[in-house]
Design a protein around this motif. Structure first.
Motif, PDB file in Angstrom:
ATOM      1  N   UNK A  77       5.609  51.199 -29.779  1.00  0.00           N
ATOM      2  CA  UNK A  77       6.828  51.406 -28.999  1.00  0.00           C
ATOM      3  C   UNK A  77       7.945  50.686 -29.753  1.00  0.00           C
ATOM      4  N   UNK A  78       8.805  51.450 -30.400  1.00  0.00           N
ATOM      5  CA  UNK A  78       9.888  50.852 -31.195  1.00  0.00           C
ATOM      6  C   UNK A  78      11.124  50.696 -30.331  1.00  0.00           C
ATOM      7  N   UNK A  79      11.664  49.487 -30.292  1.00  0.00           N
ATOM      8  CA  UNK A  79      12.890  49.231 -29.527  1.00  0.00           C
ATOM      9  C   UNK A  79      14.089  49.859 -30.248  1.00  0.00           C
ATOM     10  N   UNK A  80      15.200  50.034 -29.517  1.00  0.00           N
ATOM     11  CA  UNK A  80      16.403  50.624 -30.131  1.00  0.00           C
ATOM     12  C   UNK A  80      16.827  49.827 -31.362  1.00  0.00           C
ATOM     13  N   UNK A  81      16.768  48.492 -31.250  1.00  0.00           N
ATOM     14  CA  UNK A  81      17.178  47.647 -32.375  1.00  0.00           C
ATOM     15  C   UNK A  81      16.285  47.907 -33.590  1.00  0.00           C
ATOM     16  N   UNK A  82      14.993  48.161 -33.355  1.00  0.00           N
ATOM     17  CA  UNK A  82      14.085  48.451 -34.471  1.00  0.00           C
ATOM     18  C   UNK A  82      14.421  49.796 -35.099  1.00  0.00           C
ATOM     19  N   UNK A  83      14.792  50.752 -34.267  1.00  0.00           N
ATOM     20  CA  UNK A  83      15.204  52.056 -34.797  1.00  0.00           C
ATOM     21  C   UNK A  83      16.408  51.886 -35.730  1.00  0.00           C
ATOM     22  N   UNK A  84      17.347  51.050 -35.304  1.00  0.00           N
ATOM     23  CA  UNK A  84      18.541  50.831 -36.142  1.00  0.00           C
ATOM     24  C   UNK A  84      18.148  50.258 -37.494  1.00  0.00           C
ATOM     25  N   UNK A  85      17.200  49.304 -37.480  1.00  0.00           N
ATOM     26  CA  UNK A  85      16.770  48.731 -38.757  1.00  0.00           C
ATOM     27  C   UNK A  85      16.133  49.819 -39.625  1.00  0.00           C
ATOM     28  N   UNK A  86      15.306  50.670 -39.013  1.00  0.00           N
ATOM     29  CA  UNK A  86      14.652  51.736 -39.796  1.00  0.00           C
ATOM     30  C   UNK A  86      15.689  52.712 -40.356  1.00  0.00           C
ATOM     31  N   UNK A  87      16.770  52.920 -39.597  1.00  0.00           N
ATOM     32  CA  UNK A  87      17.863  53.758 -40.123  1.00  0.00           C
ATOM     33  C   UNK A  87      18.500  53.074 -41.335  1.00  0.00           C
ATOM     34  N   UNK A  88      18.747  51.780 -41.185  1.00  0.00           N
ATOM     35  CA  UNK A  88      19.440  51.016 -42.228  1.00  0.00           C
ATOM     36  C   UNK A  88      18.659  50.917 -43.525  1.00  0.00           C
ATOM     37  N   UNK A  89      17.320  51.052 -43.459  1.00  0.00           N
ATOM     38  CA  UNK A  89      16.526  50.952 -44.691  1.00  0.00           C
ATOM     39  C   UNK A  89      16.002  52.324 -45.133  1.00  0.00           C
ATOM     40  N   UNK A  90      16.554  53.382 -44.538  1.00  0.00           N
ATOM     41  CA  UNK A  90      16.254  54.739 -45.012  1.00  0.00           C
ATOM     42  C   UNK A  90      14.914  55.311 -44.574  1.00  0.00           C
ATOM     43  N   UNK A  91      14.284  54.694 -43.571  1.00  0.00           N
ATOM     44  CA  UNK A  91      12.962  55.175 -43.145  1.00  0.00           C
ATOM     45  C   UNK A  91      13.068  56.144 -41.965  1.00  0.00           C
ATOM     46  N   UNK A  92      14.092  55.950 -41.135  1.00  0.00           N
ATOM     47  CA  UNK A  92      14.179  56.757 -39.911  1.00  0.00           C
ATOM     48  C   UNK A  92      14.187  58.267 -40.179  1.00  0.00           C
ATOM     49  N   UNK A 116       8.225  44.858 -33.022  1.00  0.00           N
ATOM     50  CA  UNK A 116       9.671  44.687 -32.824  1.00  0.00           C
ATOM     51  C   UNK A 116      10.119  43.269 -33.177  1.00  0.00           C
ATOM     52  N   UNK A 117       9.292  42.297 -32.780  1.00  0.00           N
ATOM     53  CA  UNK A 117       9.595  40.895 -33.135  1.00  0.00           C
ATOM     54  C   UNK A 117       9.584  40.720 -34.644  1.00  0.00           C
ATOM     55  N   UNK A 118       8.598  41.333 -35.285  1.00  0.00           N
ATOM     56  CA  UNK A 118       8.486  41.235 -36.745  1.00  0.00           C
ATOM     57  C   UNK A 118       9.703  41.843 -37.424  1.00  0.00           C
ATOM     58  N   UNK A 119      10.181  42.959 -36.906  1.00  0.00           N
ATOM     59  CA  UNK A 119      11.331  43.609 -37.544  1.00  0.00           C
ATOM     60  C   UNK A 119      12.611  42.792 -37.345  1.00  0.00           C
ATOM     61  N   UNK A 120      12.648  41.985 -36.283  1.00  0.00           N
ATOM     62  CA  UNK A 120      13.782  41.049 -36.129  1.00  0.00           C
ATOM     63  C   UNK A 120      13.723  39.986 -37.218  1.00  0.00           C
ATOM     64  N   UNK A 121      12.501  39.513 -37.519  1.00  0.00           N
ATOM     65  CA  UNK A 121      12.344  38.557 -38.635  1.00  0.00           C
ATOM     66  C   UNK A 121      12.835  39.202 -39.928  1.00  0.00           C
ATOM     67  N   UNK A 122      12.402  40.456 -40.138  1.00  0.00           N
ATOM     68  CA  UNK A 122      12.767  41.167 -41.367  1.00  0.00           C
ATOM     69  C   UNK A 122      14.289  41.218 -41.503  1.00  0.00           C
ATOM     70  N   UNK A 123      14.966  41.609 -40.413  1.00  0.00           N
ATOM     71  CA  UNK A 123      16.427  41.709 -40.441  1.00  0.00           C
ATOM     72  C   UNK A 123      17.073  40.365 -40.730  1.00  0.00           C
ATOM     73  N   UNK A 124      16.548  39.300 -40.111  1.00  0.00           N
ATOM     74  CA  UNK A 124      17.143  37.970 -40.281  1.00  0.00           C
ATOM     75  C   UNK A 124      16.895  37.437 -41.691  1.00  0.00           C
ATOM     76  N   UNK A 173      18.196  44.553 -27.471  1.00  0.00           N
ATOM     77  CA  UNK A 173      19.642  44.509 -27.660  1.00  0.00           C
ATOM     78  C   UNK A 173      20.260  43.169 -27.283  1.00  0.00           C
ATOM     79  N   UNK A 174      19.443  42.243 -26.748  1.00  0.00           N
ATOM     80  CA  UNK A 174      19.973  40.939 -26.338  1.00  0.00           C
ATOM     81  C   UNK A 174      19.763  39.919 -27.459  1.00  0.00           C
ATOM     82  N   UNK A 175      20.514  38.830 -27.395  1.00  0.00           N
ATOM     83  CA  UNK A 175      20.368  37.762 -28.384  1.00  0.00           C
ATOM     84  C   UNK A 175      21.217  38.012 -29.614  1.00  0.00           C
ATOM     85  N   UNK A 176      21.115  37.064 -30.566  1.00  0.00           N
ATOM     86  CA  UNK A 176      21.937  37.165 -31.781  1.00  0.00           C
ATOM     87  C   UNK A 176      21.234  38.092 -32.775  1.00  0.00           C
ATOM     88  N   UNK A 177      21.717  39.320 -32.872  1.00  0.00           N
ATOM     89  CA  UNK A 177      21.020  40.332 -33.673  1.00  0.00           C
ATOM     90  C   UNK A 177      21.415  40.245 -35.144  1.00  0.00           C
TER      91      UNK A 177
END
Ligand SMILES: Cc1cc2nc3c(=O)[nH]c(=O)nc-3n(C[C@H](O)[C@H](O)[C@H](O)COP(=O)(O)OP(=O)(O)OC[C@H]3O[C@@H](n4cnc5c(N)ncnc54)[C@H](O)[C@@H]3O)c2cc1C
Length: 421
Positions: free
Chosen positions: A64-79, A319-327, A408-412
């Motif tokens: 289950x990919x969160x919206x924020x994870x979808x955005x990351x996948x868009x940003x790295x060309x995977x989406x 989803x937590x892991x992809x937040x680490x990736x983004x940070x 979508x909450x917190x410092x993205x």
């Protein structure tokens, strides 16, 4: 330099890359893509042969990919590589339940119409996600893959960090990232201790075909023995199941033939989607919590399950892991742009401050939810049913829950906020 093989990797020599990533599961490839698309060179070492997962058939495992994870996948060309294979999650229904009794009176519903961003998340099968990561890495300049290779030793040197592979190769970089899962060898070799405990629960994972259309609804029932998640897959008539039971019960159920397994699942599942039949392979995963005490060490950072293996109760692990990736990508790329050492204490400290509290709080939160809900105490049961009723009656509170679940909450990090890195 030897000739690159068909996958773009090299044999028998020392490689220099900016970042060495141990682990090519899901977070490793995501980080490699984020860094390489910003001009850094990356080596990805994965113990499994690349074909092991890329050629997998339907097996029912899905995220289950969160919206924020979808955005990351868009940003790295995977989406764009997976967009045709996702199932949007339009509703989430949670309820207290007992086998054979159906949902409790307060059925808590979250609806995508209550937030502006559209669907709350997307279901995506593991086989499509991994294949897309692999294809994207192969198509991206600056990434060198070492499939079927294991990191066995690491050392901080005067110039940076070196990783030794089981084949005898040595790779040198400025930063070593452990994306090597819950049993992270990178963390262990860096002297990072872990805390954690088992839940005495095992997740039974499979997929079912059902008569009625799921209409994009994800269901989570909190059973006394553990949660049951029914997650919608594309086409309307298949859902992925993550069903937690006490270890001994799960072992008994897993040992049953398909007919017996279905007979055990049916009363827990209920009849709301009509007749059901098994549609995927049957997997089991022992459930445990495993948190690294630190997320960084000298020239080392941990990402994803290597930093925090959580209970899958809310489907938040990846989803937590992809937040680490983004940070991590953000602090490393910013340091590189400022001309600083990307493996130094400054960006690593920034990464740890950003991610450790958030990830640990979420992991412990899920742990608490599991403890409160995996319980048949009548008082707790009444309390949680009332709690669900209250949240259901308050749109403002419900909206916060939805935004939280959608990531979508917190410092993205920029990539999760839909901005360029
Ligand atoms: C039952 C279940 C259901 C789940 N459902 C969801 C969900 O719906 N949504 C969600 O977001 N998350 C979910 N998760 C969590 C998700 O699966 C994990 O968070 C995610 O797979 C972690 O990815 P990772 O890349 O960090 O680690 P992993 O996927 O564990 O990958 C680690 C990789 O490192 C490699 N490796 C290990 N050691 C070495 C070494 N020494 N050298 C080289 N390579 C090495 C391994 O071969 C592996 O490929 C679920 C988990 C479970 C158990």
């Amino acid at each position: 330099m030897d000739n690159p093989g068909p996958w773009g990797y090299f044999t028998g020599m020392e490689i220099q890359a900016d970042v060495l990533i141990a682990g090519g599961g899901l977070n490793g490839p995501a980080l490699a893509l984020a860094l390489a698309r910003s001009g850094l060179t990356v080596a990805v070492i994965d113990a499994r042969p690349a074909t092991a997962r890329a050629e997998a058939g339907f097996d029912g495992r899905a995220y289950a990919l969160a919206i924020a994870s979808k955005r990351l996948l868009e940003g790295i060309g995977v989406w764009p590589r997976v967009a045709a294979q996702v199932q949007p999650i339009l509703k989430i229904k949670t309820s207290d339940g007992r086998p054979g009794e159906g949902p409790a009176p307060f059925f808590l519903t979250f609806d995508a119409d209550e937030i502006e961003e559209g669907p709350m998340g997307f279901m995506l099968e593991d086989r499509f996600l991994y294949a897309a990561f692999l294809a994207a890495m192969q198509a991206t300049e600056g990434i060198t893959l070492f499939p079927g290779e294991t990191v066995v030793a690491q050392e901080v040197t005067a110039a940076g960090v070196a990783a030794k592979l089981a084949s005898g190769r040595t790779l040198a970089g400025r930063l070593l990232v452990g994306c090597d899962g819950r049993g992270s060898g990178v963390a262990e070799r860096a002297g990072i201790k872990r805390i954690g405990w088992g839940y005495g629960q095992t997740a039974l994972v499979t997929a079912v075909h059902h008569e009625r259309d799921h209409e994009g609804t994800a269901y989570q029932y909190f059973m006394p023995s553990g949660p049951l998640a029914i997650l919608p897959l594309p086409g309307g008539h298949q859902s992925s199941i993550v069903w937690s039971e006490a270890d001994a019960v799960a072992a008994e159920i897993q040992a049953l033939d398909d007919t017996g397994y279905l007979a055990a699942l049916q009363p827990r599942f209920g009849g709301f989607l009509g007749e059901i039949a098994l549609a995927g392979e049957r997997f089991t995963y022992p459930l445990s919590l495993s948190l690294a005490e630190r997320f960084v060490a000298d020239r080392v950072a941990l990402v994803g399950d290597a930093a925090h293996g959580v209970h899958p109760i809310a489907g938040q692990g990846l989803n937590l892991g992809l937040r680490d990736v983004g940070a991590l990508a953000e602090v490393v790329v910013d340091a590189a742009r400022r001309g600083e050492d990307i493996g130094s204490a400054v960006p690593l400290g920034e990464y740890q401050r950003w991610r450790r509290f958030d990830a640990t709080a979420l992991a412990l939160g899920m742990d608490a939810v599991n403890r409160i809900f995996s319980n048949d105490n009548p008082l707790l049961r009444m309390g949680r049913d009332l709690g669900m009723g209250v949240v259901n009656a308050l749109p403002g509170l419900r909206r916060r829950f939805i935004r939280q679940a959608a990531g979508l909450e917190g410092e993205l990090p920029r990539l999760l906020a839909g901005k360029p890195l």
